[in-house]
Design a protein around this motif. Structure first.
Motif, PDB file in Angstrom:
ATOM      1  N   ASN A  30       0.814  -1.226   0.000  1.00 25.15           N
ATOM      2  CA  ASN A  30       0.000   0.000   0.000  1.00 25.15           C
ATOM      3  C   ASN A  30       0.843   1.270   0.000  1.00 25.15           C
ATOM      4  O   ASN A  30       0.636   2.197   0.790  1.00 25.15           O
ATOM      5  CB  ASN A  30      -0.965   0.003   1.186  1.00 25.15           C
ATOM      6  CG  ASN A  30      -1.962  -1.132   1.126  1.00 25.15           C
ATOM      7  OD1 ASN A  30      -2.406  -1.521   0.032  1.00 25.15           O
ATOM      8  ND2 ASN A  30      -2.312  -1.684   2.278  1.00 25.15           N
ATOM      9  N   LEU A  31       1.823   1.296  -0.889  1.00 28.40           N
ATOM     10  CA  LEU A  31       2.618   2.514  -1.085  1.00 28.40           C
ATOM     11  C   LEU A  31       1.853   3.430  -2.034  1.00 28.40           C
ATOM     12  O   LEU A  31       1.483   3.034  -3.132  1.00 28.40           O
ATOM     13  CB  LEU A  31       3.978   2.172  -1.673  1.00 28.40           C
ATOM     14  CG  LEU A  31       4.850   1.202  -0.865  1.00 28.40           C
ATOM     15  CD1 LEU A  31       6.167   0.951  -1.595  1.00 28.40           C
ATOM     16  CD2 LEU A  31       5.115   1.727   0.536  1.00 28.40           C
ATOM     17  N   LEU A  32       1.626   4.643  -1.590  1.00 24.28           N
ATOM     18  CA  LEU A  32       0.819   5.579  -2.368  1.00 24.28           C
ATOM     19  C   LEU A  32       1.692   6.263  -3.423  1.00 24.28           C
ATOM     20  O   LEU A  32       2.742   6.829  -3.123  1.00 24.28           O
ATOM     21  CB  LEU A  32       0.199   6.632  -1.458  1.00 24.28           C
ATOM     22  CG  LEU A  32      -0.727   7.653  -2.139  1.00 24.28           C
ATOM     23  CD1 LEU A  32      -1.933   6.952  -2.758  1.00 24.28           C
ATOM     24  CD2 LEU A  32      -1.167   8.719  -1.136  1.00 24.28           C
ATOM     25  N   ALA A  33       1.242   6.208  -4.666  1.00 26.33           N
ATOM     26  CA  ALA A  33       1.949   6.854  -5.766  1.00 26.33           C
ATOM     27  C   ALA A  33       0.939   7.612  -6.620  1.00 26.33           C
ATOM     28  O   ALA A  33      -0.214   7.197  -6.765  1.00 26.33           O
ATOM     29  CB  ALA A  33       2.696   5.823  -6.609  1.00 26.33           C
ATOM     30  N   THR A  34       1.383   8.714  -7.165  1.00 23.99           N
ATOM     31  CA  THR A  34       0.563   9.505  -8.083  1.00 23.99           C
ATOM     32  C   THR A  34       1.173   9.399  -9.478  1.00 23.99           C
ATOM     33  O   THR A  34       2.374   9.619  -9.654  1.00 23.99           O
ATOM     34  CB  THR A  34       0.523  10.976  -7.647  1.00 23.99           C
ATOM     35  OG1 THR A  34      -0.001  11.063  -6.321  1.00 23.99           O
ATOM     36  CG2 THR A  34      -0.359  11.789  -8.581  1.00 23.99           C
ATOM     37  N   ALA A  35       0.322   9.020 -10.442  1.00 23.53           N
ATOM     38  CA  ALA A  35       0.793   8.852 -11.810  1.00 23.53           C
ATOM     39  C   ALA A  35       0.021   9.776 -12.743  1.00 23.53           C
ATOM     40  O   ALA A  35      -1.160  10.074 -12.508  1.00 23.53           O
ATOM     41  CB  ALA A  35       0.646   7.396 -12.259  1.00 23.53           C
ATOM     42  N   LYS A  36       0.698  10.195 -13.770  1.00 22.42           N
ATOM     43  CA  LYS A  36       0.046  11.011 -14.785  1.00 22.42           C
ATOM     44  C   LYS A  36       0.283  10.373 -16.145  1.00 22.42           C
ATOM     45  O   LYS A  36       1.419  10.221 -16.597  1.00 22.42           O
ATOM     46  CB  LYS A  36       0.577  12.440 -14.768  1.00 22.42           C
ATOM     47  CG  LYS A  36      -0.177  13.366 -15.726  1.00 22.42           C
ATOM     48  CD  LYS A  36       0.212  14.817 -15.524  1.00 22.42           C
ATOM     49  CE  LYS A  36      -0.645  15.746 -16.385  1.00 22.42           C
ATOM     50  NZ  LYS A  36      -0.341  17.167 -16.168  1.00 22.42           N
ATOM     51  N   TRP A  37      -0.862   9.958 -16.778  1.00 20.14           N
ATOM     52  CA  TRP A  37      -0.784   9.407 -18.131  1.00 20.14           C
ATOM     53  C   TRP A  37      -0.880  10.578 -19.091  1.00 20.14           C
ATOM     54  O   TRP A  37      -1.905  11.238 -19.189  1.00 20.14           O
ATOM     55  CB  TRP A  37      -1.925   8.404 -18.344  1.00 20.14           C
ATOM     56  CG  TRP A  37      -1.926   7.804 -19.713  1.00 20.14           C
ATOM     57  CD1 TRP A  37      -2.713   8.189 -20.760  1.00 20.14           C
ATOM     58  CD2 TRP A  37      -1.124   6.735 -20.181  1.00 20.14           C
ATOM     59  NE1 TRP A  37      -2.446   7.436 -21.868  1.00 20.14           N
ATOM     60  CE2 TRP A  37      -1.452   6.518 -21.530  1.00 20.14           C
ATOM     61  CE3 TRP A  37      -0.141   5.929 -19.600  1.00 20.14           C
ATOM     62  CZ2 TRP A  37      -0.863   5.535 -22.302  1.00 20.14           C
ATOM     63  CZ3 TRP A  37       0.449   4.955 -20.358  1.00 20.14           C
ATOM     64  CH2 TRP A  37       0.098   4.763 -21.701  1.00 20.14           C
ATOM     65  N   ASN A  38       0.222  10.841 -19.797  1.00 22.18           N
ATOM     66  CA  ASN A  38       0.265  12.044 -20.611  1.00 22.18           C
ATOM     67  C   ASN A  38       1.202  11.817 -21.809  1.00 22.18           C
ATOM     68  O   ASN A  38       2.294  12.370 -21.881  1.00 22.18           O
ATOM     69  CB  ASN A  38       0.753  13.226 -19.761  1.00 22.18           C
ATOM     70  CG  ASN A  38       0.643  14.546 -20.489  1.00 22.18           C
ATOM     71  OD1 ASN A  38      -0.116  14.671 -21.452  1.00 22.18           O
ATOM     72  ND2 ASN A  38       1.399  15.535 -20.038  1.00 22.18           N
ATOM     73  N   PRO A  39       0.770  11.015 -22.780  1.00 20.70           N
ATOM     74  CA  PRO A  39       1.630  10.709 -23.925  1.00 20.70           C
ATOM     75  C   PRO A  39       2.116  11.923 -24.700  1.00 20.70           C
ATOM     76  O   PRO A  39       3.220  11.859 -25.283  1.00 20.70           O
ATOM     77  CB  PRO A  39       0.734   9.822 -24.794  1.00 20.70           C
ATOM     78  CG  PRO A  39      -0.196   9.188 -23.828  1.00 20.70           C
ATOM     79  CD  PRO A  39      -0.470  10.240 -22.808  1.00 20.70           C
ATOM     80  N   PRO A  40       1.405  13.044 -24.762  1.00 21.78           N
ATOM     81  CA  PRO A  40       1.959  14.190 -25.485  1.00 21.78           C
ATOM     82  C   PRO A  40       3.329  14.634 -24.979  1.00 21.78           C
ATOM     83  O   PRO A  40       4.051  15.344 -25.689  1.00 21.78           O
ATOM     84  CB  PRO A  40       0.904  15.276 -25.280  1.00 21.78           C
ATOM     85  CG  PRO A  40      -0.374  14.517 -25.140  1.00 21.78           C
ATOM     86  CD  PRO A  40       0.003  13.292 -24.354  1.00 21.78           C
ATOM     87  N   MET A  41       3.699  14.249 -23.749  1.00 21.94           N
ATOM     88  CA  MET A  41       5.048  14.559 -23.251  1.00 21.94           C
ATOM     89  C   MET A  41       6.120  14.005 -24.183  1.00 21.94           C
ATOM     90  O   MET A  41       7.194  14.585 -24.323  1.00 21.94           O
ATOM     91  CB  MET A  41       5.254  13.964 -21.847  1.00 21.94           C
ATOM     92  CG  MET A  41       4.454  14.624 -20.748  1.00 21.94           C
ATOM     93  SD  MET A  41       4.686  13.775 -19.164  1.00 21.94           S
ATOM     94  CE  MET A  41       6.435  13.978 -18.934  1.00 21.94           C
ATOM     95  N   GLY A  42       5.804  12.858 -24.808  1.00 15.97           N
ATOM     96  CA  GLY A  42       6.784  12.204 -25.656  1.00 15.97           C
ATOM     97  C   GLY A  42       6.640  12.529 -27.130  1.00 15.97           C
ATOM     98  O   GLY A  42       7.318  11.901 -27.957  1.00 15.97           O
ATOM     99  N   GLY A  43       5.748  13.425 -27.493  1.00 20.52           N
ATOM    100  CA  GLY A  43       5.588  13.784 -28.885  1.00 20.52           C
ATOM    101  C   GLY A  43       4.461  13.009 -29.555  1.00 20.52           C
ATOM    102  O   GLY A  43       3.765  12.187 -28.947  1.00 20.52           O
ATOM    103  N   ALA A  44       4.275  13.267 -30.853  1.00 14.49           N
ATOM    104  CA  ALA A  44       3.168  12.665 -31.596  1.00 14.49           C
ATOM    105  C   ALA A  44       3.268  11.147 -31.638  1.00 14.49           C
ATOM    106  O   ALA A  44       2.265  10.432 -31.521  1.00 14.49           O
ATOM    107  CB  ALA A  44       3.129  13.241 -33.008  1.00 14.49           C
TER     108      ALA A  44
END
Length: 845
Positions: A648-662
């Motif tokens: 139960n380690l709390l982690a925050t994730a952001k799914w954001n493919p535009p960070m890597g380009g088209a």
């Protein structure tokens, strides 16, 4: 008096030889020089081959000690006795003749006085009784003026001999208000005057010291380097006769000038024994010291027991010196041209408050300065003077002279290099920097275990109570960073006596907490990480430290500052399978925010820490990649990682493919589709330059490494080992209405997922179409299990799959599915594909 009268101290074996055969040594040479082949207390030895010249070579391993004050206090009889002897002999010649100018010049230039032995017969209540042995002759070859030489040789040949009566000679210091340095009684002397004939003197005289103030002034100026020359005036009333003819009494005065570089130097010595142990009473220590020095002169002296005060300088030159110990010498027997051995025993009766008090505008006390010099191998300056309460058998005049002079004695230091035998760090805990503090650094906690060898001279009880240190951490001789333990850390120690020839050891254990580690070279740090991750041998980190140590002794609590120490910390490699052993698993998911391109969520993660280390992470952010494209990031805050399983380690994730380009959008779409379809997928995590705010050097080094894991499987409601991670749990086909319903399992526990469009095909035996579903009305997939609305099915009537469904009415069969689905989660939308195999499908009319 010419310089020749201070000439050559020749051995007794050379008496009577012509002057041109005599080897010249200077009376300005030290009475004592370096010891011959004598082992020092630190195990070294000085070379000595008996060559007087060699004995005067500088030797950095030795330095003057308090014995020098002993010898120096007794050296003034040498000045007085030999000076007066020269004065009397020349005066006898000069005053005896009618042609005083020529004879005086001849006597001054031709006279050669060669002392062969000076022995202290006894010490009296008011002076010393000295036996003087010397040779005298006239050497006409030393006179340059032909007239003077002829007159002198003729006159002295005629007279042949002169005899003096008993004479009292006073020696004064004309440059110091004519202070009386000393006086002596010279017995009657008979002098042979013919060129080359030797007169041997052997007599005993009483020498009485003069004003103590004069001796003190001269000694202090000499010790401080201010004495450029020393001028002595000898004065006497001499009665003379030649044969049976009396020549009357004559008052004579003669001066001797000693240049500073011709005044006997401080003798050099070797320390052969040095021992410190606890005293018989609490709060005391006993010190034993033995030293040797070589006496290259024909001088014999018996020095009685002498008592001294040992002091250390105060904070400033103007501050009074601080008494720290008292010492007593054994009787010393000085023999001509031989080693002199001195044994000294001292007692330290506690530590004065002035010794341990921090000096103004400084962080060190006089004791700190003394110990730092000693432990860094530098001579530590001690001050020695005669004891204020001398031994009862010491004549009063000796005590007064010794008390009047304070001698700085450089005591040879000893480095502590090589004393650390073992060094280890266990129970290691790492804390990453605080993002809210720009000055923050990674911190290390753990248990330090040190095995230190104790110098053989340390035979007293010692207990380490606290330590702190600053250290450079190196890898393969290159500096990686700096470890700063500024706060006192509790410690304890145990003394272990050695076996056989092995010395005693001190086992020290200390628990360090949050010691900052400043990474100064990212390249070296990267090499260490690479060796830990992929190497097979222990990584050896070299530590060069300056350690402050608080110790407890019988004298009280002491602080030893900046003790040099070095050692190696062996760090076991993590092993090549360490990444695979982490085994991340994702539990509950909660959507925090969505945009058209991104999803921000938090998750409870379970991992296994296969290393022997623990860590606290205030903040860290890493990139998530697939096929080299950045798809998002993961952030953890205030995370504690223990050894072994962590739940139960709390982690925050952001799914954001535009960070890597088209291109990353396509990679991300395929990754989700593959994951939902149950394919074996993997993700890569990698640090970047801002993973840990303010730690660019460390982050730059970490960014060269990445870890690739199998994508963590989600624990779905109702999972069984057979059905684990099937998002379409089952299906029901309604044959007559040509519809189908599906049981969906959402991984989201708190958020609803919407399906806006479905275009799916069911397959029998992997290749035979059963029917097709095309549905463009949105429906929801709430948390947990849910049932879809009846979706219209267009049967593939001519297919083998359709026949299989018809035969399975009232039963079940296994079907595969292929689908293109538009999904929506908050503001986020994406078109995904799905492939499922072995879906249990029921068939009803």
């Amino acid at each position: 008096m010419s310089e020749e009268e201070t000439s050559p101290l020749l051995s007794a074996g050379m008496k009577g030889k012509p002057s041109h055969e005599r080897a010249g040594s200077s009376e300005s040479t030290p009475l004592l020089s370096s010891s011959s082949d004598t082992p020092r207390y630190d195990g070294e030895a000085d070379d000595h081959d008996g060559d007087i010249a060699a004995s005067n070579e500088p030797n950095p391993s030795v330095a003057p000690t308090d014995s020098r004050s002993t010898k120096k206090s007794m050296r003034w009889p040498s000045f007085i006795a030999m000076g007066m002897l020269a004065i009397v002999v020349v005066a006898i010649i000069v005053l005896a003749f009618i042609v005083p100018e020529a004879v005086q010049e001849y006597a001054e230039k031709a006279a050669v006085v060669e002392p062969t032995n000076l022995a202290l017969e006894s010490i009296t209540t008011d002076g010393v009784r000295v036996r003087i042995q010397a040779n005298f002759h006239l050497d006409a070859s030393k006179v340059d003026n032909d007239h003077v030489r002829r007159v002198g040789k003729a006159t002295t040949w005629v007279a042949y001999q002169l005899e003096s009566e008993e004479t009292k000679v006073d020696v004064r210091l004309p440059d110091y208000d004519n202070l009386l340095l000393g006086s002596a009684i010279i017995p009657p002397l008979v002098v042979n005057l013919r060129d080359g004939e030797v007169t041997q003197f052997d007599f005993v005289t009483d020498i009485t010291p003069g004003a103590v103030e004069g001796i003190r002034i001269i000694a202090n100026e000499w010790l401080e380097g201010r004495l450029e020359k020393l001028r002595l005036d000898g004065m006497a009333d001499i009665g003379l006769k030649s044969g049976i003819f009396p020549l009357g009494k004559h008052t004579i005065s003669e001066s001797l000038v000693f240049e500073a570089n011709k005044i006997p130097a401080i003798p050099k010595y070797n320390i052969t024994r040095f021992n410190v142990e606890d005293g018989p009473m609490n709060g005391t220590m006993l010190v034993g010291l033995s030293l040797t020095a070589f006496n290259e002169y024909p001088i014999k002296v018996d020095i009685p027991v002498l008592a001294f005060d040992i002091l250390v300088p105060g904070c400033a030159n103007s501050d009074p010196s601080i008494l720290v110990a008292q010492a007593v010498t054994d009787p010393v027997h000085v023999l001509p041209r031989s080693d002199v051995e001195v044994d000294l025993d001292g007692a330290i009766l506690g530590l004065p408050e002035a010794l341990t008090r921090v000096c103004p505008d400084s962080s060190s006390s006089p004791l700190d300065v003394l110990l730092q010099q000693f432990m860094h191998g530098e001579p530590a300056t001690l001050l020695v003077r005669g004891a204020s309460d001398p031994d009862g058998d010491t004549p009063r005049w000796i005590g007064e002279i010794l008390r009047s002079v304070t001698v700085p004695v450089p005591f040879p230091g000893r480095t502590l290099d090589g004393l650390l035998k073992k060094f280890s760090l266990t129970d290691t805990h790492f804390t990453l920097p605080d993002p809210n503090d720009s000055e923050s650094n990674p911190k290390v906690s753990g248990t330090i275990l040190v095995t230190a060898g104790l110098p053989s001279e340390m035979n007293f009880g010692i207990s380490v109570t606290n330590v702190r240190a600053t250290a450079d951490v190196l890898y393969k001789s290159r500096k990686m960073g700096e470890l700063n333990i500024r706060e006192w850390q509790h410690a304890n120690s145990t003394r272990v006596e050695g076996k056989g020839d092995e010395g005693a050891e001190l086992l020290i254990q200390s628990q360090i907490i949050d010691a900052p580690l400043n990474i100064t070279d990212g390249g070296v740090f990267g090499e260490v990480i690479r060796a830990l991750l992929f190497g097979s041998q222990a990584v050896r980190l070299h530590v060069n430290a300056l350690v402050d140590i608080q110790v407890q002794t019988t004298l009280g609590n002491l602080t030893l500052k900046e003790v040099p120490a070095e050692g190696e910390i062996p760090v076991k490699p993590l092993g090549r399978d360490v990444i695979g052993s982490i085994e991340p698993k994702v539990g509950a998911l909660r959507i925090l925010d969505t945009t058209t391109d991104s999803i921000t969520l938090e998750a409870l993660v379970n991992i296994t820490n296969p290393t022997p280390y623990t860590a606290h992470i205030p903040y860290a952010n890493i990139h998530v990649l697939n096929n080299g494209s950045v798809l998002g990031s993961v952030t953890v805050e205030n995370l504690d990682i223990a050894k072994g399983p962590n739940s139960n380690l709390l982690a925050t994730a952001k799914w954001n493919p535009p960070m890597g380009g088209a291109h990353a959008r396509k990679v991300g779409r395929n990754l989700i589709s593959q994951y939902l379809s149950g394919w074996n997928t993997s993700i890569t995590v990698k640090a970047h330059r801002d993973s840990i705010p303010g730690q660019r050097i460390m982050c730059e080094a970490l960014s060269h490494f990445n870890m690739t894991f199998a994508a963590p499987r989600l624990n779905l409601p109702g999972d069984t080992p057979e059905e684990k991670s099937h998002f379409i749990r089952d299906a029901t086909f309604h044959f007559l209405s040509s519809t189908a319903t599906f049981t969906l399992v959402s991984p989201l526990q708190y958020n609803t997922l919407y399906l806006d469009f479905v275009n799916a095909t069911a397959l029998y035996n992997h290749t035979h179409p059963v029917g097709q579903i095309e549905y463009d009305l949105p429906f929801s997939a709430p948390p947990g299990k849910s049932q879809t609305p009846r979706l219209p099915v267009t049967w593939s009537i001519d297919s083998v799959g359709y026949d299989a469904v018809r035969r399975a009415i009232g039963g079940t069969l296994k079907l595969d599915a292929r689908a293109d689905v538009d999904v929506r989660l908050g503001n986020w939308k994406e078109s995904l594909w799905y492939e499922g195999k072995g879906i249990g499908a029921g068939v009803q009319l």
